[in-house]
Design an enzyme around this catalytic site. Structure first.
Site, mmCIF file in Angstrom:
data_model
loop_
_atom_site.group_PDB
_atom_site.id
_atom_site.type_symbol
_atom_site.label_atom_id
_atom_site.label_comp_id
_atom_site.label_asym_id
_atom_site.label_seq_id
_atom_site.Cartn_x
_atom_site.Cartn_y
_atom_site.Cartn_z
ATOM 1 N N ASP A 61 105.176 53.752 16.882
ATOM 2 C CA ASP A 61 106.368 54.339 17.489
ATOM 3 C C ASP A 61 106.511 55.838 17.201
ATOM 4 O OD1 ASP A 61 106.736 51.578 17.857
ATOM 5 O OD2 ASP A 61 108.026 51.443 16.094
ATOM 6 N N GLU B 156 110.825 47.361 26.126
ATOM 7 C CA GLU B 156 111.429 48.106 25.020
ATOM 8 C C GLU B 156 111.023 49.575 25.087
ATOM 9 O OE1 GLU B 156 110.050 45.958 21.634
ATOM 10 O OE2 GLU B 156 108.005 46.732 21.755
#
Length: 335
Positions: free
Chosen positions: A36, A219
């Site tokens: 991420d 997401e």
């Protein structure tokens, strides 16, 4: 839901992007172990933030060699421990931006596999650890999702500004998809009266209880404005499964920040639409959770991918984001 892999230690590194033993020498981009990632430049240095204990931080002058820095938090934020049962400091999916003399770092805290989640905010005058002004100040909780009340999940934040320079926060994972909320002037809470929108979602099996993440695998929103359009990037399918990861980046665009976002074929992202921007290959399984940055006259896509030549470990990927007829794409990963 984030399938963060906890407890799998390999070569001093936790696969979920947490640096256990910080390397003393810089690592090449292709070896930086992150999940991420997001990047920003201050003066002549790039700073990379990623999922990890206390939020992992790396720095680089050239985006080629990266040096591990101290985490943002030496101890878990007290408010997060008190609000999120099971949270012990492993902090997910940061987002970095600069406004009014401060760097704003949004971050996620969550219980594994549940929408018992919250997004917090820390600020700093500078990202340079050698500066006398360097000090992270935690502003606490911005929003929180509660099981049984919310069919959304407060993780994966991304700060974006509209045409009036008003701050909004996009976020979300699984459940009913990607959300957008307008923030107050100091960016610490939803503005009043509250304004919420759903930006993207995927079909979810109707028989699943509200308490589970479900099978609507979407997401990691990131919104980037270019040539009169807002582009919404999200990740479809599954991360964090090593060689079995199926992550990929898709996008849609809208003339308005709040949507509707449509893909290349005109399908709304709220109906499962999304044009593929970047996907893995035989050697890189599952690429996703991206950010987009501007570097001179180029746009770069920053994400993580799972290296099949290294037991499916997650690594940093930086690729040029190209545009054709108003649509973004990244050339396929090399085999």
């Amino acid at each position: 839901m984030k399938r963060k892999i906890l407890g799998l230690l390999t070569g001093g590194l936790l696969v979920a992007g947490m640096v256990i033993g910080q390397p003393k020498q810089p690592l090449a981009t292709s070896a930086v172990p992150v999940h991420d990632p997001v990047m920003i430049k201050e003066k002549d240095t790039w700073y990379l933030f990623a999922t990890g204990m206390g939020i992992s931080v790396w720095s680089s002058k050239d985006k080629q060699l990266w040096t591990a820095e101290k985490p943002v938090f030496s101890e878990p934020p007290t408010w997060a421990i008190e609000n999120i049962k099971g949270y012990r400091g492993h902090t997910w999916a940061p987002d970095i931006s600069y406004h009014n003399g401060l760097y704003h770092l949004y971050y996620s805290v969550s219980a594994f596999g549940k929408n018992t989640s919250a997004i917090g905010l820390a600020v700093n005058k500078t990202l340079d650890p050698a500066s006398k002004d360097f000090k992270w100040m935690d502003r606490g909780k911005v929003i929180q999702s509660v099981p049984g009340r919310d069919m959304w999940n407060a993780i994966d934040p991304n700060l974006v500004r509209d045409d009036k320079n008003q701050a909004w926060l996009s976020f979300g994972s699984f459940w009913n998809g990607i959300k957008l909320v307008r923030l107050n002037d100091d960016q610490t809470a939803p503005a009043q009266p509250e304004q919420w929108f759903t930006l993207a979602s995927r079909p979810r099996s109707f028989y699943l209880p509200d308490s589970v993440a479900g099978d609507a695998a979407i997401e990691a929103p990131f919104i980037f404005k270019k040539d009169g359009y807002y582009y919404l990037f999200v990740s479809f399918d599954y991360c964090c499964r090593g060689e079995r990861s199926t992550y990929k980046v898709v996008a849609g665009r809208s003339e308005k920040l709040e949507g509707p976002y449509l893909d290349w074929e005109g399908v709304a992202m709220t109906l499962g639409g999304g044009t593929t921007v970047f996907e893995g290959s035989r050697d890189w399984h599952g690429v996703g959770h991206n950010a987009v940055i501007t570097d001179g006259d180029k746009n770069l896509l920053v994400c993580h991918g799972y290296d099949a030549k290294d037991k499916g470990r997650s690594k940093l990927i930086i690729r040029e984001l190209k545009w054709r007829n108003g649509w973004p794409f990244v050339t396929p990963m090399p085999e």
